[in-house]
Design an enzyme around this catalytic site. Structure first.
Site, PDB file in Angstrom:
ATOM      1  N   HIS A  36      72.662  82.159  96.696  1.00 22.49           N
ATOM      2  CA  HIS A  36      73.986  81.590  96.405  1.00 22.49           C
ATOM      3  C   HIS A  36      74.025  80.915  95.040  1.00 22.49           C
ATOM      4  O   HIS A  36      74.613  79.847  94.885  1.00 22.49           O
ATOM      5  CB  HIS A  36      74.412  80.603  97.509  1.00 22.49           C
ATOM      6  CG  HIS A  36      74.908  81.311  98.735  1.00 22.49           C
ATOM      7  ND1 HIS A  36      76.225  81.662  98.910  1.00 22.49           N
ATOM      8  CD2 HIS A  36      74.251  81.756  99.825  1.00 22.49           C
ATOM      9  CE1 HIS A  36      76.357  82.290 100.070  1.00 22.49           C
ATOM     10  NE2 HIS A  36      75.179  82.367 100.645  1.00 22.49           N
ATOM     11  N   ASP A  38      73.852  83.350  92.143  1.00 20.24           N
ATOM     12  CA  ASP A  38      74.162  84.424  91.183  1.00 20.24           C
ATOM     13  C   ASP A  38      75.607  84.370  90.711  1.00 20.24           C
ATOM     14  O   ASP A  38      75.898  84.659  89.551  1.00 20.24           O
ATOM     15  CB  ASP A  38      73.813  85.811  91.751  1.00 20.24           C
ATOM     16  CG  ASP A  38      74.585  86.186  93.001  1.00 20.24           C
ATOM     17  OD1 ASP A  38      75.156  85.290  93.668  1.00 20.24           O
ATOM     18  OD2 ASP A  38      74.626  87.392  93.338  1.00 20.24           O
ATOM     19  N   SER A 131      71.767  93.911 102.123  1.00 24.36           N
ATOM     20  CA  SER A 131      72.635  94.543 101.130  1.00 24.36           C
ATOM     21  C   SER A 131      72.930  96.016 101.365  1.00 24.36           C
ATOM     22  O   SER A 131      73.017  96.808 100.421  1.00 24.36           O
ATOM     23  CB  SER A 131      72.019  94.356  99.738  1.00 24.36           C
ATOM     24  OG  SER A 131      73.054  94.119  98.836  1.00 24.36           O
ATOM     25  N   ASP A 180      73.006  91.836  93.822  1.00 23.01           N
ATOM     26  CA  ASP A 180      72.693  93.012  94.640  1.00 23.01           C
ATOM     27  C   ASP A 180      72.763  94.295  93.822  1.00 23.01           C
ATOM     28  O   ASP A 180      71.840  95.120  93.849  1.00 23.01           O
ATOM     29  CB  ASP A 180      73.652  93.083  95.842  1.00 23.01           C
ATOM     30  CG  ASP A 180      73.594  91.823  96.675  1.00 23.01           C
ATOM     31  OD1 ASP A 180      72.632  91.046  96.499  1.00 23.01           O
ATOM     32  OD2 ASP A 180      74.509  91.587  97.481  1.00 23.01           O
TER      33      ASP A 180
END
Ligand code: GLA
Length: 455
Positions: A36, A38, A131, A180
């Site tokens: 949390h 990026d 992801s 991701d």
């Protein structure tokens, strides 16, 4: 890795008149550290995993894109390809494909792109924080490049594509960052990566010789759509308010010309503050644990509604105000952990790396509030079972934990977690787990090459 002959056979059954398909592969990812952060432009330390999403695709003579998957939760879908593609209802899987197609059509300025037949298949666990959704976006983007007759490399670099797809994926409504898409495209076989966003670059970080990373699925679904989307977006939206308040504070201290496009601009760019300077700026901006909307409005000299319009939308205000102090603290401590973890990995210090993973879990749970009782329990059990570092991975609220386990202890680790979490804790909390689910819930993962074409 997916079984490619089987995927091609399924493609031919689904689209008997289509030409021979090309297969595009995109791996899932596991985030080792940097959760949390990026979406604030701060670095992260993920790695690709040996689970992937593959799409077989072949061009059509019209402008339609037809999609199908072997899994029942993903019904066939069809849409007209173009630069403006209307989204399906929130939560529909084809939105991830539409996101990629719309993004690339706009990037290349193509008004009437050709259509494609696409068959999807994959073994990245769904809604597990690994992801699978961004892997689908990337695999579909590679398919779309084929349709547009563009090549990865000469026409668009991996870095450009990762940046473009991070923006394009906002189409589904999640205010995620770029981790991701970046690791899926830039990841390398055998290594983790430290990803920096200013500018986007990936630095290889070695994994540890005598240890393995093990993903354990809490079996609490970590969706990023529907209600879960609101919970996920609390982080990015709160950080927008944090950015505005910290910018104001920085202007008071360093001059009115200071502008922070992202929180990361505190460390990078002209300001280049040290961690201690950022800490003292945060202390000054967030003197109390919570900040009400009224208080933020007074500090920013704006109407509360203007703050909502500019940054936080409908984000509900908790009683007593937004817990911005703790949320900001997570950004700073997680930034320091990613930096330190990279250095420890380079010197092969697995114990130190594991300690940072444990600290990260505590920060995610307490300061950022993205854990849940099941993840906390799974992390605690994993540590008792021999893991030297355990934490939630990905968005949180369920999904997987990532654990750093001495290779020689993996069997004992697996047996203990199986017994204590899957056979004892879950039944006691009425979370279903049959034998085949259990079988696929503890995964030894190793880094594979980034996304690409298989044929
Ligand atoms: C999701 C988002 C990422 C990142 C993580 C949390 O996976 O897609 O961009 O924010 O959550 O670290």
């Amino acid at each position: 890795m997916e079984n490619i002959p089987r995927l091609k056979a399924a493609f031919r059954r689904a689209y008997p008149d289509a030409p021979e398909p090309v297969v595009c592969r995109a791996p899932g990812r596991i985030n080792l550290l940097g959760e949390h952060v990026d979406y604030n432009g701060l670095p992260v330390l993920p790695m690709t995993i040996d689970r992937d999403i593959c799409v077989a695709c072949a061009p059509r003579n019209d402008h339609r894109v037809r999609l199908s998957d072997r899994e029942p939760p993903f019904p066939p879908a069809e849409f007209v390809n173009g630069p403006d593609i209307a989204p399906s209802p929130a939560g529909s899987w084809e939105n991830y494909c539409k996101a990629a197609f719309q993004g690339l059509n706009r990037h290349f300025g193509v008004e009437n792109p050709p259509g494609l037949d696409i068959r999807v298949s994959g073994d990245v666990p769904i809604a597990a924080g690994l992801s699978s959704s961004s892997a689908l976006v990337v695999a579909c983007a590679l398919a779309c490049l084929k349709a547009l007759d563009k090549s990865l490399g000469p026409d668009i670099s991996r870095i450009e594509l990762a940046t473009l797809l991070a923006d394009a994926e906002q189409y589904v409504g999640t205010r995620g960052g770029g981790m991701d898409q970046a690791i899926i495209l830039l990841g390398e076989e055998g290594d983790a990566c430290k990803i920096d966003f200013h500018p986007l670059r990936a630095e290889k970080v070695p994994v540890f010789d005598e240890y393995v990373f093990v993903a354990c699925n809490s079996l609490v679904k970590a969706e990023k759509t529907g209600a879960a989307l609101t919970r996920y977006n609390e982080g990015p939206l709160s950080c927008r308010l944090i950015r505005a308040l910290v910018e104001k504070q920085a202007q008071t201290e360093f001059g009115d010309e200071i502008e922070l496009a992202h929180l990361a601009d505190l460390w990078y760019g002209p300001l280049c503050l040290t961690n201690a300077e950022v800490a003292s700026l945060f202390d000054a901006a967030f003197e109390k644990d919570t900040t009400t909307l009224e208080e933020a409005a007074a500090a920013l000299d704006m109407a509360p509604q203007a703050i909502r319009d500019a940054w936080i939308g409908e984000l509900p205000e908790p009683e007593g105000g937004f817990p911005l102090r703790a949320r900001a603290r997570h950004q700073l401590t997680e930034f320091k952990r990613v930096d330190a973890a990279r250095d420890l990995a380079l010197t092969g210090d697995a114990i130190g790396f594991g300690r940072l993973m444990n600290e990260s879990h505590a920060s995610c749970a307490q300061d950022y509030a993205v854990s849940c009782p099941e993840l906390d329990e799974l992390v605690a059990i994993a540590r008792r079972a021999g893991s030297i570092g355990s934490r939630l991975t990905g968005a949180g609220f369920g999904g997987c934990t990532v654990n750093l386990v001495p290779a020689k202890d993996v069997d004992r680790f697996r047996a203990t977690v199986e017994r204590q979490y899957y056979r004892t804790y879950l039944p006691a909390h009425r979370i279903p787990c049959d034998e085949s689910t259990l079988e696929s819930s503890i995964l030894l993962v190793r880094p594979t090459p980034g996304a690409g074409y298989l044929s």
